[in-house]
Design a protein around this motif. Sequence first.
Motif, PDB file in Angstrom:
ATOM      1  N   THR A   1      -6.541 -14.214  44.924  1.00 44.70           N
ATOM      2  CA  THR A   1      -7.827 -13.888  45.394  1.00 44.70           C
ATOM      3  C   THR A   1      -8.420 -15.189  46.185  1.00 44.70           C
TER       4      THR A   1
ATOM      5  N   VAL B   8      -7.838 -10.271  48.653  1.00 44.40           N
ATOM      6  CA  VAL B   8      -7.057 -10.424  47.684  1.00 44.40           C
ATOM      7  C   VAL B   8      -5.702  -9.858  48.148  1.00 44.40           C
TER       8      VAL B   8
ATOM      9  N   LYS C 220      -1.852  -8.900  46.230  1.00 43.13           N
ATOM     10  CA  LYS C 220      -0.998  -8.546  44.952  1.00 43.13           C
ATOM     11  C   LYS C 220       0.390  -8.408  44.914  1.00 43.13           C
TER      12      LYS C 220
ATOM     13  N   THR D 171      -1.868 -12.000  41.159  1.00 43.15           N
ATOM     14  CA  THR D 171      -2.802 -11.474  42.088  1.00 43.15           C
ATOM     15  C   THR D 171      -3.311 -13.011  42.564  1.00 43.15           C
TER      16      THR D 171
END
Length: 88
Positions: A13, A2, A4, A11
Amino acid sequence: MVYKFKKQDMTVTFAFRDDRKRIVQLALGSEMRTFELEEFTDFWLTMIEEGRKATSAYLESLGWLPRHSDKDDRLARPRIREGKGDGS
């Protein structure tokens, strides 16, 4: 995995779907979109290319970059693959 980006409230992922297909989930604020890895790569490369074009046009308008003809631009830009990577 992930990543951020707090400033942009974004975000990214990277994961596997149930069938072990690689996916990317891109969340911007409360909105989320799921891509297959190949789709995400094409999307991201397109965003980079469009951003480069916009930045170059802006700098040319300020006189900070020499103007290029469309032919020069077509020859200089990277080739972006279309499709999902399966030959389509």
